[in-house]
Design a protein around this motif. Sequence first.
Motif, PDB file in Angstrom:
ATOM      1  N   ASN A   6     -19.427  64.673   5.480  1.00 30.64           N
ATOM      2  CA  ASN A   6     -18.988  65.242   3.959  1.00 30.64           C
ATOM      3  C   ASN A   6     -18.030  66.631   4.207  1.00 30.64           C
ATOM      4  O   ASN A   6     -18.621  67.288   5.064  1.00 30.64           O
ATOM      5  CB  ASN A   6     -20.312  65.928   3.500  1.00 30.64           C
ATOM      6  N   ALA A   7     -17.349  66.624   3.322  1.00 29.08           N
ATOM      7  CA  ALA A   7     -16.432  67.845   3.210  1.00 29.08           C
ATOM      8  C   ALA A   7     -17.219  68.820   2.556  1.00 29.08           C
ATOM      9  O   ALA A   7     -17.268  70.285   2.904  1.00 29.08           O
ATOM     10  CB  ALA A   7     -15.178  67.636   2.622  1.00 29.08           C
ATOM     11  N   LEU A   8     -18.092  68.325   1.632  1.00 28.92           N
ATOM     12  CA  LEU A   8     -18.952  69.259   0.672  1.00 28.92           C
ATOM     13  C   LEU A   8     -20.256  68.765   0.494  1.00 28.92           C
ATOM     14  O   LEU A   8     -20.351  67.484   0.163  1.00 28.92           O
ATOM     15  CB  LEU A   8     -18.064  69.459  -0.473  1.00 28.92           C
ATOM     16  N   LYS A   9     -21.288  69.749   0.656  1.00 29.14           N
ATOM     17  CA  LYS A   9     -22.624  69.097   0.245  1.00 29.14           C
ATOM     18  C   LYS A   9     -23.286  70.151  -0.535  1.00 29.14           C
ATOM     19  O   LYS A   9     -23.677  71.388   0.109  1.00 29.14           O
ATOM     20  CB  LYS A   9     -23.256  68.835   1.620  1.00 29.14           C
ATOM     21  N   ILE A  10     -23.414  70.007  -1.810  1.00 28.99           N
ATOM     22  CA  ILE A  10     -24.215  70.843  -2.851  1.00 28.99           C
ATOM     23  C   ILE A  10     -25.589  70.311  -2.835  1.00 28.99           C
ATOM     24  O   ILE A  10     -25.863  69.129  -3.213  1.00 28.99           O
ATOM     25  CB  ILE A  10     -23.468  70.895  -3.959  1.00 28.99           C
ATOM     26  N   SER A  11     -26.401  71.418  -2.796  1.00 25.44           N
ATOM     27  CA  SER A  11     -27.655  70.972  -2.718  1.00 25.44           C
ATOM     28  C   SER A  11     -28.624  71.856  -3.718  1.00 25.44           C
ATOM     29  O   SER A  11     -28.542  73.246  -3.555  1.00 25.44           O
ATOM     30  CB  SER A  11     -28.599  71.154  -1.416  1.00 25.44           C
ATOM     31  N   ASN A  12     -29.228  71.302  -4.561  1.00 25.80           N
ATOM     32  CA  ASN A  12     -29.909  72.014  -5.620  1.00 25.80           C
ATOM     33  C   ASN A  12     -29.493  73.367  -6.332  1.00 25.80           C
ATOM     34  O   ASN A  12     -29.927  74.637  -6.274  1.00 25.80           O
ATOM     35  CB  ASN A  12     -31.260  72.344  -4.953  1.00 25.80           C
ATOM     36  N   LEU A  13     -28.120  73.357  -6.594  1.00 29.08           N
ATOM     37  CA  LEU A  13     -27.448  74.360  -6.970  1.00 29.08           C
ATOM     38  C   LEU A  13     -27.878  74.965  -8.196  1.00 29.08           C
ATOM     39  O   LEU A  13     -27.816  74.054  -9.349  1.00 29.08           O
ATOM     40  CB  LEU A  13     -25.973  74.128  -6.890  1.00 29.08           C
ATOM     41  N   ARG A  14     -28.211  76.143  -8.549  1.00 25.51           N
ATOM     42  CA  ARG A  14     -28.350  76.694  -9.848  1.00 25.51           C
ATOM     43  C   ARG A  14     -27.741  77.965 -10.127  1.00 25.51           C
ATOM     44  O   ARG A  14     -27.824  79.086  -9.461  1.00 25.51           O
ATOM     45  CB  ARG A  14     -30.142  77.032  -9.705  1.00 25.51           C
ATOM     46  N   THR A  15     -26.910  77.627 -11.262  1.00 27.62           N
ATOM     47  CA  THR A  15     -26.145  79.068 -11.586  1.00 27.62           C
ATOM     48  C   THR A  15     -26.228  79.442 -13.029  1.00 27.62           C
ATOM     49  O   THR A  15     -26.302  78.618 -14.051  1.00 27.62           O
ATOM     50  CB  THR A  15     -24.533  78.836 -11.439  1.00 27.62           C
ATOM     51  N   SER A  16     -26.864  80.739 -13.115  1.00 31.29           N
ATOM     52  CA  SER A  16     -27.308  81.123 -14.585  1.00 31.29           C
ATOM     53  C   SER A  16     -26.294  82.279 -14.846  1.00 31.29           C
ATOM     54  O   SER A  16     -25.966  82.921 -14.160  1.00 31.29           O
ATOM     55  CB  SER A  16     -28.722  81.711 -14.393  1.00 31.29           C
ATOM     56  N   PHE A  17     -26.237  82.484 -16.260  1.00 31.24           N
ATOM     57  CA  PHE A  17     -25.534  83.650 -16.916  1.00 31.24           C
ATOM     58  C   PHE A  17     -26.620  84.370 -17.620  1.00 31.24           C
ATOM     59  O   PHE A  17     -27.704  83.923 -18.332  1.00 31.24           O
ATOM     60  CB  PHE A  17     -24.505  83.273 -17.874  1.00 31.24           C
ATOM     61  N   PHE A  18     -27.112  85.604 -17.270  1.00 26.81           N
ATOM     62  CA  PHE A  18     -27.959  86.350 -17.796  1.00 26.81           C
ATOM     63  C   PHE A  18     -27.438  87.278 -19.023  1.00 26.81           C
ATOM     64  O   PHE A  18     -26.939  88.408 -18.886  1.00 26.81           O
ATOM     65  CB  PHE A  18     -28.607  87.362 -16.548  1.00 26.81           C
ATOM     66  N   THR A  19     -27.511  86.681 -20.202  1.00 28.61           N
ATOM     67  CA  THR A  19     -27.248  87.421 -21.325  1.00 28.61           C
ATOM     68  C   THR A  19     -28.235  87.977 -22.029  1.00 28.61           C
ATOM     69  O   THR A  19     -29.534  88.026 -21.882  1.00 28.61           O
ATOM     70  CB  THR A  19     -26.445  86.333 -22.191  1.00 28.61           C
ATOM     71  N   GLU A  73     -22.595  73.736   1.026  1.00 27.67           N
ATOM     72  CA  GLU A  73     -22.090  73.825   2.533  1.00 27.67           C
ATOM     73  C   GLU A  73     -20.533  73.159   2.491  1.00 27.67           C
ATOM     74  O   GLU A  73     -20.285  72.029   2.053  1.00 27.67           O
ATOM     75  CB  GLU A  73     -22.969  72.986   3.352  1.00 27.67           C
ATOM     76  N   LEU A  74     -19.621  73.716   2.916  1.00 29.55           N
ATOM     77  CA  LEU A  74     -18.247  73.420   3.256  1.00 29.55           C
ATOM     78  C   LEU A  74     -18.071  73.104   4.879  1.00 29.55           C
ATOM     79  O   LEU A  74     -18.219  74.032   5.275  1.00 29.55           O
ATOM     80  CB  LEU A  74     -17.356  74.566   2.587  1.00 29.55           C
ATOM     81  N   ASN A  75     -17.928  71.763   5.250  1.00 28.55           N
ATOM     82  CA  ASN A  75     -17.908  71.641   6.621  1.00 28.55           C
ATOM     83  C   ASN A  75     -19.211  72.103   7.291  1.00 28.55           C
ATOM     84  O   ASN A  75     -18.882  72.721   8.459  1.00 28.55           O
ATOM     85  CB  ASN A  75     -16.791  72.027   7.319  1.00 28.55           C
ATOM     86  N   GLY A  76     -20.219  72.311   6.477  1.00 33.31           N
ATOM     87  CA  GLY A  76     -21.758  72.650   7.185  1.00 33.31           C
ATOM     88  C   GLY A  76     -21.850  74.184   7.057  1.00 33.31           C
ATOM     89  O   GLY A  76     -22.820  74.739   7.185  1.00 33.31           O
TER      90      GLY A  76
END
Length: 341
Positions: A6-19, A73-76
């Motif tokens: 895998n070049a990229l492995k995204i796990s359980n990514l959570r991105t929020s905006f606190f407005t 993860e980018l290349n781990g």
Amino acid sequence: MTNSLNALKISNLRTSFFTRAGEACAVNGINLTVGKGEIVGLVGESGSGKTVTGFSIMGLIDEPGRIVEGSIELNGEDLVKASSKRLAALRGDRLAMIFQDPMMTLNPVMRIDEQMMETILIHHKVSKKEARIRSQKALEAVGIPSAADRLKAYPHELSGGMRQRVAIAIALINNPDVIIADEPTTALDVTIQAQILYLVRDLARNHDTGLIWVTHDLGVAAEIANRIAVMYAGRIVEQGPANEILDRPRHPYTEGLIRSLPEGQDDLARLYQIPGMTPSLLNLPKGCPFAPRCERAAELCHETLPDERNDGVVRYRCHYPSHLNSGGTLGSDQMAGGQPV
Ligand SMILES: Nc1ncnc2c1ncn2[C@@H]1O[C@H](COP(=O)(O)OP(=O)(O)OP(=O)(O)O)[C@@H](O)[C@H]1O
Ligand SMILES: [Mg+2]
């Protein structure tokens, strides 16, 4: 799949905006991998979280936003834990983004050659002469005629299509491991759109680059992607091999997207539209976020968010996946049955 593939492995990514109105969870626990040389089409309606996913990967999320949880993860190497100095070193070198507007990449007051050479020289110890040669080759690779002359131009001296080609050349110049292309063709006319689509696909393939192609158009993803991930209200509701997603979608939202494709429909005026609207991220329903718009939704759907399930081919979040309802080709013996992935 292991990290080395895998070049990229995204796990359980959570991105929020606190407005002021509360926490808007724009990316809500996504899992996604991109293999070397693989093209992943990231598809979804406006506001589904595609760009926020791309910006999260690039380390470009600013206040009031933040990555709350998960790893990229980018290349781990986990980019979520990386320092801003490290991220700056990776951006433009191992990791690059092509934006819808090429002027996000291009500096209006710098000549093309200066910008391209700078992108090489800040990351690599090569001579200016070598950087110039590489810049010219990169322009030629993206199909810019008279590249040597164009190098001396300023961005405003080029057409929109040419500017986007230059932005692509800059994104590719250091042979990144992962490129995120965020609807880079939507502002261009149809013929140029297609040219750029195939150009980026071929360049990515030839260099073993992992490519995430962000688009609201499932038809575009179908054209170039090996795999398709469908986003809805910050979640990936379905992902798998492109042909499988198109031929046997599990999720009713994907089915709706397929039904609304113009291809093969004779009456374009009566093109199917998924009824209803996307939910507010500030006030997500407690069950499946698609349930209020779903023809199949039952009580369970309104009550409980479906886990991500893996049937061995496709991962999806739906209590009543289509292929089980309509007697699809997958037998129950192939079902991993409700295993969160
Ligand atoms: N700076 C911000 N502050 C607050 N909310 C934001 C901010 N940036 C994005 N969002 C919210 O995050 C959600 C996802 O936005 P995003 O731009 O990722 O959507 P998208 O899928 O790229 O849509 P489009 O197809 O229109 O580009 C939206 O609801 C948006 O309002
Ligand atoms: Mg976007």
